[in-house]
Design an enzyme around this catalytic site. Sequence first.
Site, PDB file in Angstrom:
ATOM      1  N   ASP A  88      58.068  42.454  64.681  1.00 12.07           N
ATOM      2  CA  ASP A  88      57.294  43.647  64.359  1.00 12.07           C
ATOM      3  C   ASP A  88      56.401  43.448  63.138  1.00 12.07           C
ATOM      4  O   ASP A  88      56.573  42.498  62.387  1.00 12.07           O
ATOM      5  CB  ASP A  88      58.261  44.798  64.033  1.00 12.07           C
ATOM      6  CG  ASP A  88      58.786  45.450  65.298  1.00 12.07           C
ATOM      7  OD1 ASP A  88      58.219  45.191  66.366  1.00 12.07           O
ATOM      8  OD2 ASP A  88      59.774  46.204  65.192  1.00 12.07           O
TER       9      ASP A  88
ATOM     10  N   MET B  28      58.435  57.744  57.620  1.00 14.80           N
ATOM     11  CA  MET B  28      57.243  58.090  58.416  1.00 14.80           C
ATOM     12  C   MET B  28      56.730  59.487  58.069  1.00 14.80           C
ATOM     13  O   MET B  28      56.315  60.234  58.950  1.00 14.80           O
ATOM     14  CB  MET B  28      57.570  58.015  59.923  1.00 14.80           C
ATOM     15  CG  MET B  28      57.958  56.616  60.361  1.00 14.80           C
ATOM     16  SD  MET B  28      58.493  56.553  62.069  1.00 14.80           S
ATOM     17  CE  MET B  28      60.189  57.066  61.933  1.00 14.80           C
TER      18      MET B  28
ATOM     19  N   LYS C 217      52.283  46.779  65.364  1.00 10.60           N
ATOM     20  CA  LYS C 217      51.013  47.510  65.254  1.00 10.60           C
ATOM     21  C   LYS C 217      50.179  46.846  64.179  1.00 10.60           C
ATOM     22  O   LYS C 217      50.681  46.558  63.105  1.00 10.60           O
ATOM     23  CB  LYS C 217      51.279  48.959  64.834  1.00 10.60           C
ATOM     24  CG  LYS C 217      51.938  49.761  65.905  1.00 10.60           C
ATOM     25  CD  LYS C 217      52.154  51.172  65.430  1.00 10.60           C
ATOM     26  CE  LYS C 217      53.032  51.899  66.439  1.00 10.60           C
ATOM     27  NZ  LYS C 217      53.473  53.185  66.008  1.00 10.60           N
TER      28      LYS C 217
HETATM   29  C1  LIG Z   1      59.564  53.086  62.546  1.00 11.37           C
HETATM   30  S1  LIG Z   1      60.398  53.331  61.028  1.00 11.37           S
HETATM   31  C2  LIG Z   1      61.497  51.976  61.086  1.00 11.37           C
HETATM   32  C3  LIG Z   1      62.612  52.076  60.068  1.00 11.37           C
HETATM   33  C4  LIG Z   1      63.496  50.835  60.056  1.00 11.37           C
HETATM   34  N1  LIG Z   1      64.202  50.698  61.306  1.00 11.37           N
HETATM   35  C5  LIG Z   1      64.498  50.847  58.912  1.00 11.37           C
HETATM   36  O1  LIG Z   1      65.710  50.932  59.157  1.00 11.37           O
HETATM   37  O2  LIG Z   1      64.048  50.722  57.767  1.00 11.37           O
HETATM   38  C6  LIG Z   1      59.141  52.794  59.900  1.00 11.37           C
HETATM   39  C7  LIG Z   1      59.190  53.554  58.584  1.00 11.37           C
HETATM   40  O3  LIG Z   1      60.206  53.031  57.748  1.00 11.37           O
HETATM   41  C8  LIG Z   1      59.810  53.145  56.394  1.00 11.37           C
HETATM   42  N2  LIG Z   1      59.766  51.799  55.808  1.00 11.37           N
HETATM   43  C9  LIG Z   1      60.132  50.660  56.409  1.00 11.37           C
HETATM   44  N3  LIG Z   1      60.039  49.616  55.538  1.00 11.37           N
HETATM   45  C10 LIG Z   1      59.618  50.142  54.364  1.00 11.37           C
HETATM   46  C11 LIG Z   1      59.347  49.593  53.076  1.00 11.37           C
HETATM   47  N4  LIG Z   1      59.508  48.306  52.803  1.00 11.37           N
HETATM   48  N5  LIG Z   1      58.927  50.435  52.100  1.00 11.37           N
HETATM   49  C12 LIG Z   1      58.776  51.750  52.335  1.00 11.37           C
HETATM   50  N6  LIG Z   1      59.013  52.316  53.519  1.00 11.37           N
HETATM   51  C13 LIG Z   1      59.446  51.531  54.528  1.00 11.37           C
HETATM   52  C14 LIG Z   1      58.455  53.827  56.371  1.00 11.37           C
HETATM   53  O4  LIG Z   1      58.671  55.223  56.255  1.00 11.37           O
HETATM   54  C15 LIG Z   1      57.935  53.465  57.740  1.00 11.37           C
HETATM   55  O5  LIG Z   1      56.924  54.351  58.150  1.00 11.37           O
END
Ligand SMILES: C[S@@+](CC[C@H](N)C(=O)[O-])C[C@H]1O[C@@H](n2cnc3c(N)ncnc32)[C@H](O)[C@@H]1O
Length: 264
Positions: free
Chosen positions: A39, A173, A60
């Site tokens: 991803d 998100m 994406k």
């Molecule tokens: C589709 S969700 C996936 C979450 C993922 N499965 C997890 O457990 O972290 C994607 C969202 O996770 C958050 N996110 C993931 N990695 C991040 C990071 N390094 N810093 C800040 N937000 C993060 C953001 O809100 C982003 O829009």
Amino acid sequence: MRNKKTPKLTLVGAGPGDPDLISVKGVKALASADVVLYDALINRELLEYAPNAKKVFVGKRVGLHTFTQDEINEKIVQNAFQYGHVVRLKGGDPFIFGRGTEEIEYAESFGLETENIAGITSAIAVPSNLGIALTKRGISESFWVVTGTTSKNKLSKDAHLAAKSTATVVILMGMKKLNEIVSVFQNENKGETPVAIIQNGTTLNEHIGIGTINSISEEVKSKKLSSPAIIVIGEVVRESHKLRSFYCEIKKQTNMQKESSMMH
Ligand SMILES: C[S@@+](CC[C@H](N)C(=O)[O-])C[C@H]1O[C@@H](n2cnc3c(N)ncnc32)[C@H](O)[C@@H]1O
């Protein structure tokens, strides 16, 4: 010719961004992968753990084709039958807003063996990295992890319930719904509740915005914060040893504003 290897899918949680925040089990799975489907939010350094695998980006990317979930599901099955062991490397934990269960169910419907290797979710690791403990004795007894964007592109109804609670609230998100989130908390008289917004947490590209429900939108504008980011709302934010100086500064500024308005 069909590969003799048993077709298998392993979901691997890549962690929040810092490449050291992957599990040993995840690294071992990558080492045995024939194909890695990865991803956008995963750290590319992790691909080095799979030197012999074919690597396919399925995330994406701004301005480029975005893979639909159906396309990703098909790629998993095709690659597993053609090459053997497919590792699906997913940001954070595959089962936290990651659609991991859909991939498992689709693969199993074709008879594939499947496994899920948990990852460190950004919901916990990103605040933790800034010294924000989501629970703290005497301050917060629980936390909610809520999505800002449901499958219908709406702020989760749970955000309204969470705002009524005394729990720490973590929103993923949620950046496009920030104004709505602010209103939800203001309606619960929580305008002064501390908020931290962390973009690209645990990476070298981390950016943070600190404030209260009332001030956070301005902070986001001035710091130009955007996705991917985590919104953490609750008194525990003020408790962070790493963020204490921000709150001292905010307090100083608020006192100065009060004094100047009293003088005029
Ligand atoms: C589709 S969700 C996936 C979450 C993922 N499965 C997890 O457990 O972290 C994607 C969202 O996770 C958050 N996110 C993931 N990695 C991040 C990071 N390094 N810093 C800040 N937000 C993060 C953001 O809100 C982003 O829009």
